[in-house]
Design an enzyme around this catalytic site. Structure first.
Site, PDB file in Angstrom:
ATOM      1  N   HIS A 179      42.813  86.271  73.542  1.00 46.07           N
ATOM      2  CA  HIS A 179      43.755  85.169  73.378  1.00 46.07           C
ATOM      3  C   HIS A 179      45.080  85.740  72.881  1.00 46.07           C
ATOM      4  CE1 HIS A 179      39.944  82.591  73.069  1.00 46.07           C
ATOM      5  NE2 HIS A 179      40.499  82.414  74.251  1.00 46.07           N
ATOM      6  N   GLY A 180      46.128  85.423  73.600  1.00 45.82           N
ATOM      7  CA  GLY A 180      47.423  86.039  73.329  1.00 45.82           C
ATOM      8  C   GLY A 180      47.922  85.829  71.920  1.00 45.82           C
ATOM      9  N   ASP A 181      47.540  84.706  71.309  1.00 43.45           N
ATOM     10  CA  ASP A 181      48.022  84.402  69.964  1.00 43.45           C
ATOM     11  C   ASP A 181      47.052  84.870  68.878  1.00 43.45           C
ATOM     12  OD1 ASP A 181      46.048  82.617  70.556  1.00 43.45           O
ATOM     13  OD2 ASP A 181      47.096  80.839  69.821  1.00 43.45           O
ATOM     14  N   GLU A 182      46.148  85.781  69.244  1.00 40.40           N
ATOM     15  CA  GLU A 182      45.237  86.367  68.253  1.00 40.40           C
ATOM     16  C   GLU A 182      45.405  87.896  68.296  1.00 40.40           C
ATOM     17  OE1 GLU A 182      41.382  84.798  69.324  1.00 40.40           O
ATOM     18  OE2 GLU A 182      42.151  82.746  69.273  1.00 40.40           O
TER      19      GLU A 182
ATOM     20  N   ASN B 178      38.767  83.326  78.036  1.00 39.23           N
ATOM     21  CA  ASN B 178      37.399  83.200  77.539  1.00 39.23           C
ATOM     22  C   ASN B 178      36.721  81.923  78.047  1.00 39.23           C
ATOM     23  OD1 ASN B 178      35.251  84.375  76.151  1.00 39.23           O
ATOM     24  ND2 ASN B 178      35.611  83.137  74.312  1.00 39.23           N
ATOM     25  N   ARG B 179      37.250  81.372  79.134  1.00 38.63           N
ATOM     26  CA  ARG B 179      36.606  80.259  79.843  1.00 38.63           C
ATOM     27  C   ARG B 179      36.602  80.526  81.343  1.00 38.63           C
ATOM     28  NH1 ARG B 179      36.740  79.735  75.261  1.00 38.63           N
ATOM     29  NH2 ARG B 179      37.044  77.934  73.934  1.00 38.63           N
TER      30      ARG B 179
ATOM     31  N   HIS C 240      38.428  88.256  67.901  1.00 30.67           N
ATOM     32  CA  HIS C 240      39.239  87.044  67.922  1.00 30.67           C
ATOM     33  C   HIS C 240      39.714  86.724  66.510  1.00 30.67           C
ATOM     34  CE1 HIS C 240      38.224  85.413  72.057  1.00 30.67           C
ATOM     35  NE2 HIS C 240      37.387  86.422  71.936  1.00 30.67           N
TER      36      HIS C 240
ATOM     37  N   TYR D 123      30.132  75.458  68.306  1.00 37.31           N
ATOM     38  CA  TYR D 123      30.592  74.503  69.314  1.00 37.31           C
ATOM     39  C   TYR D 123      30.406  75.151  70.678  1.00 37.31           C
ATOM     40  CZ  TYR D 123      34.947  77.223  68.969  1.00 37.31           C
ATOM     41  OH  TYR D 123      35.868  78.230  68.931  1.00 37.31           O
TER      42      TYR D 123
ATOM     43  N   GLU E  62      34.998  86.876  64.969  1.00 39.10           N
ATOM     44  CA  GLU E  62      36.181  86.207  64.433  1.00 39.10           C
ATOM     45  C   GLU E  62      36.517  86.929  63.143  1.00 39.10           C
ATOM     46  OE1 GLU E  62      37.571  83.871  66.075  1.00 39.10           O
ATOM     47  OE2 GLU E  62      36.026  83.134  67.449  1.00 39.10           O
TER      48      GLU E  62
HETATM   49 ZN   LIG Z   1      40.099  83.703  70.468  1.00 39.38          ZN
END
Ligand SMILES: [Zn+2]
Ligand SMILES: *[C@@H]1O[C@H](CO)[C@@H](O)[C@H](O)[C@H]1NC(C)=O
Ligand SMILES: *[C@@H]1O[C@H](CO)[C@@H](O)[C@H](O)[C@H]1NC(C)=O
Ligand SMILES: *[C@@H]1O[C@H](CO)[C@@H](O)[C@H](O)[C@H]1NC(C)=O
Length: 491
Positions: free
Chosen positions: A125-128, A186-187, A226, A286, A308
């Site tokens: 994810h670009g913002d992580e 990631n989807r 992440h 989730y 994470e």
């Molecule tokens: Zn992520």
């Protein structure tokens, strides 16, 4: 003084409120979308809707982080500085054409050896962006310490460690979660329950690069880094009915064991209030669909965790040294677990002594581990402290099962399979050590105490010949490992 601190606190919390999207991490509660009933256009729309709601971290926060060009240069500099134990390669390009660079670390980088491989992927994810920073630190730390630190040495000598610091450089450059086509990577993988866009050609270039990578490289385990929470997440990530509950995969125990290795070595992950022991089953947190983790386990033969590693997705760069310090041991221990635990070995044919491309299955676990094509070595991760019935098979040969107690150390188990057409293998329930050190008369006497001298002599000749064949085959690097603590058996 205290006034200043109050102001700092207020600023800090305001920043967090603005910066943190309501939805963290692997990203996105299932509330906002139920993946379509196999309807790919629905899925596509939903991904875009989600992306629009997402606030971006401020430009100010990028200070102290490597840009994409910095990262590329750092990786090139690294492989120059540590050329003895590393190489640089690319697995493809992002939508905007940025190479997806990988550092491989090993005492024989680029060579195929009879060793397990591990991969770390950051910045899906670009913002992580924390993962990409830590991964460069990890590479440098190993390079600086592999001659003095036993763990680093173990990794360099016995594992091929592949590090992809950024899977999503395009997203990173604009501080956004999704890639340049606004797709959550990631989807974007084929899902086991909802087969949306199974076509490889329809996938994002970044996803495609990963899928092709796994086709060409055999990975035993991996982890993606992440941000947005502090927990080690393991499969399954999704449930069949899309509801939220604990949904374990066949290797649930193994995954719990691996996730615990990470959380327990971490400074405070295991102290989590939210997640017992700092680990979680993905679907019980989730459910998500099209995630990379489940796909790795199902299609890649690779045990993948989703880690994470910071509550704050994009912390100030000044916090990076601390986060690195908190994660260093975990990152090393997870890679080293490929050597320290599990059952490893190779499969040979009795008639020719040649290695066989076989399959390894453990009773009670519906999962098959394949031997690698080149050296036909297999690496079966398993939770320790238990007895396992391990069966090796290969087409045209009778399967063979052995019982293994897996203690604190890894076990090397080599299988010798008998051709289906032949029955002469019955003679040889050999426990002969492959190094042939124990293959003398005393061992034979132990196994064939009642036989007369003529038969014994024939057996000696047969066994010595077999051992000779095996020894010739066994010049590969599997045995170069320092296996002082590893138990070896041949069945
Ligand atoms: Zn992520
Ligand atoms: C997918 O959803 C769209 C919009 O809801 C609909 O028009 C289309 O017929 C659906 N396709 C399938 C295969 O169900
Ligand atoms: C772990 O430590 C970090 C940094 O001190 C802190 O922000 C975080 O809340 C702690 N987490 C837990 C679960 O203790
Ligand atoms: C084992 O897993 C496969 C999918 O990988 C599934 O099709 C099969 O039904 C499972 N078998 C059992 C006995 O659960």
């Amino acid at each position: 003084m205290s006034k200043l601190r109050l102001v700092h606190c207020l600023l800090f919390f305001t920043a967090i409120c603005i910066l943190l999207p309501p939805i963290a991490a692997r990203g996105g509660h299932s509330d906002y979308i139920h993946p379509g009933d196999g309807n790919s256009s629905f899925h596509g729309i939903a991904r875009h809707l989600f992306a629009q709601e997402e606030p971006r971290p401020s430009l100010e926060l990028t200070r102290g982080y490597m840009t994409n060009d910095d990262l590329e240069k750092a990786m090139k500099d690294f492989t120059k500085r540590c050329s003895k134990i590393s190489r640089l390669y690319s697995i493809g390009k992002s939508v905007n054409g940025f190479p997806l660079w990988v550092i491989e670390i090993s005492d024989r980088p680029g060579e195929i050896e009879a060793e397990p491989a591990f991969k770390y992927i950051g910045n899906v994810h670009g913002d992580e962006p924390v993962g990409r920073e830590l991964l460069l630190r990890l590479a440098n730390w190993i390079c600086d310490n592999y001659k003095k630190d036993p763990l680093a040495q173990m990794i360099v000598e016995n594992v091929h460690l592949h590090i992809l610091p950024s899977l999503n450089p395009d997203g990173f450059s604009v501080r956004k979660r999704n890639n340049a086509n606004n797709v959550d990577l990631n989807r974007d993988f084929p899902d086991q329950f909802f087969p949306m866009n199974e076509d490889l050609a329809l996938r994002q270039p970044e996803t495609r690069a990963i899928m092709t990578w796994l086709r060409n490289t055999r990975f035993t385990a991996s982890a993606t880094l992440h941000g947005g929470a502090l927990v080690a997440n393991f499969p399954w990530d999704g449930t069949e009915d899309r509801r939220k509950y604990y949904y374990g995969c066949p290797d649930d125990e193994t995954f719990r064991f691996l996730a615990r290795i990470y959380s327990k070595s971490h400074r405070n992950m295991s102290l989590s209030q939210e997640f017992k022991e700092g680990i979680t089953n993905g679907a019980s947190w989730y459910p998500i669909y099209g995630g990379m983790q489940d796909w790795n386990y199902i299609h890649g033969g690779c045990f993948e965790l989703t880690l994470e590693i910071s509550d704050n997705k994009w912390p100030r760069a000044a916090e990076l040294p601390t986060i690195w310090d908190y994660n260093r041991k975990s990152m090393l221990n997870l890679v080293a677990s490929l050597v320290k635990t599990g059952v490893h070995g190779r499969i040979f044919s009795l008639d020719q002594g040649k290695p066989l491309p076989g399959l390894v299955v453990v009773q009670g676990i519906n999962y098959t581990v394949k031997a690698h094509q080149a050296y036909v070595d297999y690496h079966r991760l398993l939770a320790p402290g238990q007895k396992y019935e391990v069966t090796a098979s290969s087409p045209g040969y009778k399967p063979r099962t052995t019982s293994i107690y897996l203690g604190d150390n890894a076990v090397t188990a080599d299988f010798i399979l008998i051709p289906e057409a032949s029955s002469r293998g019955k003679l040889l329930r050999s426990n002969c050590d492959c190094s042939c050190k124990n293959c003398g008369q005393p061992l034979l006497a132990q196994f064939f105490p009642e036989t007369n001298n003529g038969i014994t002599l024939t057996l000696v000749v047969v066994v010595v010949f077999l051992c000779f064949l095996l020894q010739r085959r066994v010049r590969y690097n599997l045995w170069k490992q320092k296996q002082s603590s590893r138990r070896s058996i041949t069945v």
